[in-house]
Scaffold this active site. Structure first.
Site, PDB file in Angstrom:
ATOM      1  N   HIS A   8       0.836  -1.214   0.000  1.00 26.41           N
ATOM      2  CA  HIS A   8       0.000   0.000   0.000  1.00 26.41           C
ATOM      3  C   HIS A   8       0.865   1.255   0.000  1.00 26.41           C
ATOM      4  CE1 HIS A   8      -4.019   1.882   1.321  1.00 26.41           C
ATOM      5  NE2 HIS A   8      -3.186   2.895   1.134  1.00 26.41           N
ATOM      6  N   HIS A  10       1.137   4.921  -2.596  1.00 25.52           N
ATOM      7  CA  HIS A  10       0.617   5.636  -3.772  1.00 25.52           C
ATOM      8  C   HIS A  10       1.767   6.263  -4.547  1.00 25.52           C
ATOM      9  CE1 HIS A  10      -3.646   5.533  -2.358  1.00 25.52           C
ATOM     10  NE2 HIS A  10      -3.030   5.364  -1.204  1.00 25.52           N
ATOM     11  N   HIS A 188      -9.702   1.148  -0.372  1.00 26.03           N
ATOM     12  CA  HIS A 188      -9.541   1.926   0.862  1.00 26.03           C
ATOM     13  C   HIS A 188     -10.880   1.944   1.604  1.00 26.03           C
ATOM     14  CE1 HIS A 188      -5.882   3.417  -0.948  1.00 26.03           C
ATOM     15  NE2 HIS A 188      -5.636   4.246   0.036  1.00 26.03           N
ATOM     16  N   GLU A 191     -10.810   3.993   7.025  1.00 19.29           N
ATOM     17  CA  GLU A 191      -9.733   4.938   7.309  1.00 19.29           C
ATOM     18  C   GLU A 191     -10.381   6.219   7.851  1.00 19.29           C
ATOM     19  OE1 GLU A 191      -7.849   6.754   3.902  1.00 19.29           O
ATOM     20  OE2 GLU A 191      -6.068   7.334   5.018  1.00 19.29           O
ATOM     21  N   ASP A 269       1.931   4.180   2.756  1.00 19.51           N
ATOM     22  CA  ASP A 269       0.849   5.002   2.180  1.00 19.51           C
ATOM     23  C   ASP A 269       1.381   6.145   1.296  1.00 19.51           C
ATOM     24  OD1 ASP A 269      -1.810   5.478   1.682  1.00 19.51           O
ATOM     25  OD2 ASP A 269      -2.265   6.386   3.606  1.00 19.51           O
ATOM     26  N   ASP A 270       1.706   7.272   1.907  1.00 21.47           N
ATOM     27  CA  ASP A 270       2.255   8.420   1.157  1.00 21.47           C
ATOM     28  C   ASP A 270       3.424   8.952   1.987  1.00 21.47           C
ATOM     29  OD1 ASP A 270      -0.140   8.832  -0.853  1.00 21.47           O
ATOM     30  OD2 ASP A 270      -1.035   8.650   1.140  1.00 21.47           O
TER      31      ASP A 270
END
Ligand code: ADE
Ligand code: ZN
Length: 319
Positions: A8, A10, A188, A191, A269-270
């Site tokens: 996961h 991006h 997703h 969250e 994630d980011d």
């Protein structure tokens, strides 16, 4: 170093500020005003302003080569932290808006994966993701393009974006298409929104994984159901704390989910937005080496790579 695997992350969310500056320079662009603060990091304050900052970072990308360079740069950094496999969430929306053909964009990403394998031994795959707040019709168009133009490294379909918009059922046609064509599916959920969002996702979409899913911990029946069905959570604790879901890592439900028998993985994630990396997530998870190794193995088992690749990677990892 523990061999790690990530499910996961991006693509554009992996761009560190220094790379965003370099891309802007290369493309003769000014950095969008307000994107970076005095400390040189991205500025945002909540989930929606994070999504807006994410969109601003995307404006530094112009060519297929830019997207490939971002992926190569991420894979290089992940490999340095011990990652042996990364599945990257890649949205065709941005290249499409730039007039880059889907096939040309994929080839640039594939070239990055091949180059990173050659240079660092890391394996990479692509998950095509649609963006929830852009709506079900765009999602269906993305799924159709993915199915019409198969690619050796495109292994799955997913969805990010604003979880408060639309319902999983709205996206069922896109997911059905992806699933029936043999793509692994993730979404997703749990969250920004609570357990109801995860219940709807596992009821209405053919998913074997949930992006985040951590707010399932608020509903014991849902936790039991996730464990029973073996649904894998792509947990990103640093992201969750940064976005204010939990005040600190100690309050994060990661350990409670593991104790309840839910299959979990650790992810970034980011990463530059949340001041984290895959290595940091492993380091700060509060788990011993055996548990971290189990998590890495779970990530490979739950990955959407072909069986031979999964078998090879599992064989190369220490038990
Ligand atoms: N897109 C990029 N990061 C995301 C996140 N954490 N949640 C939803 N959509 C995203
Ligand atoms: Zn995400």
């Amino acid at each position: 170093m523990i061999a790690k695997a990530e499910l996961h992350c991006h693509l554009e969310g992996s761009i560190p500020p220094a790379l965003a500056r370099e891309l802007a320079l290369r493309n003769g662009l000014e950095l969008p005003p307000g994107l970076m603060g005095e400390d040189g990091f991205y500025v945002w304050k909540d989930f929606l302003s994070f999504l807006a900052a994410y969109d601003l970072v995307c404006t530094t990308l112009r060519s297929a080569r830019d997207f490939g360079d971002v992926l190569y740069s991420y894979l290089a950094g992940a490999a340095r932290e011990g990652a042996v496999y990364v599945e990257m969430f890649c949205s065709p929306e941005r290249p499409a808006a730039l007039g880059i053909a889907y096939g040309a964009w994929l080839e640039a990403l594939a070239e990055a994966i091949d180059r990173a394998r050659r240079d660092f031994g890391i394996e990479g795959r692509i998950i095509i993701i649609c963006i929830r707040h852009l709506g079900p019709e765009r999602a269906l168009a993305m799924a159709r393009a993915m199915v019409a133009e198969p690619h050796r490294y495109v292994v799955g379909f997913g969805m990010g974006g604003d979880e408060a918009r639309f319902t999983p059922l709205d996206f069922a046609p896109a997911y059905r298409l992806a699933h029936e064509a043999g793509f692994g599916c993730t979404v997703h959920a749990g969250e920004v929104m609570g357990p109801e969002s995860v219940w709807a996702a596992i009821r209405d979409l053919p998913v074997t994984r949930i992006g985040h899913g951590v707010r399932s911990a608020e509903d014991p029946a849902l936790v039991t159901e996730l464990a029973r069905r073996g649904i894998v959570l792509e947990v990103c604790p640093g992201s969750n704390v940064a976005l204010g879901l939990y005040p600190d890592r100690a309050s994060h439900p990661l350990h409670r989910l593991i104790d309840a028998g839910v299959r979990v993985t650790l992810n970034s994630d980011d990463p530059p937005f949340f001041h984290t990396t895959l290595g940091t997530e492993y380091e700060l998870a509060g788990l011993d080496e055996a548990a971290l190794k189990r998590i890495a193995r779970t990530a490979i088992e739950a990955s959407f790579a072909d069986a031979a690749t999964r078998r090879r990677l599992l064989g190369e990892m220490e038990p």
